[in-house]
Scaffold this active site. Sequence first.
Site, PDB file in Angstrom:
ATOM      1  N   ARG A   7       0.795  -1.395  -0.140  1.00  0.00           N
ATOM      2  CA  ARG A   7       0.143   0.120  -0.026  1.00  0.00           C
ATOM      3  C   ARG A   7       0.650   1.140   0.013  1.00  0.00           C
ATOM      4  NH1 ARG A   7      -4.638  -2.039   3.698  1.00  0.00           N
ATOM      5  NH2 ARG A   7      -5.519  -3.590   2.350  1.00  0.00           N
ATOM      6  N   GLY A  30      -1.279 -16.447  -3.806  1.00  0.00           N
ATOM      7  CA  GLY A  30      -1.637 -17.541  -3.477  1.00  0.00           C
ATOM      8  C   GLY A  30      -0.486 -17.989  -2.208  1.00  0.00           C
ATOM      9  N   GLU A  64       9.207 -16.938  -6.235  1.00  0.00           N
ATOM     10  CA  GLU A  64       9.043 -16.109  -7.663  1.00  0.00           C
ATOM     11  C   GLU A  64      10.242 -15.541  -8.029  1.00  0.00           C
ATOM     12  OE1 GLU A  64       6.233 -12.655  -9.032  1.00  0.00           O
ATOM     13  OE2 GLU A  64       7.473 -12.195  -7.203  1.00  0.00           O
TER      14      GLU A  64
END
Length: 134
Positions: A7, A30, A64
């Site tokens: 954010r 996820g 990732e």
Amino acid sequence: FQRRGHRDNFTSHLYSALSQKGIDNDLKRGDEISQSLVDAIEASSISIIIFSESYASSSWCLDELLRILECKTNYGQIVIPVFYRVDPSHVRKQSGNFGDSFSKLEEQFPDRMQTWRIALTEAANPSGFDSHVV
């Protein structure tokens, strides 16, 4: 470009700027890397990795990172690290607050720590990439 759901203003502004240029890959996060994310990473010519203090506390982000570095090696993908309020040497050496966050994964993922360490060191190595510090 995968938006992390941060954010903070920096990530939001970067995401907006890239989206306006038609660069977008807003995938949902996820528990594990989904096949759709793997496909998106492999189809990308450039990956931007935004390292922050909280990055090292996420096994998802670290997995990732492994995929991104595989694509760099196998397909010549361009990888651009951005160090957001974190010292590049702390990422490289897994030290400071970044290292503290990272070490909390040790109990849950002892078999993956060494692979993640190598990937973090490679991704934050200034000789391998143009380093960007924000």
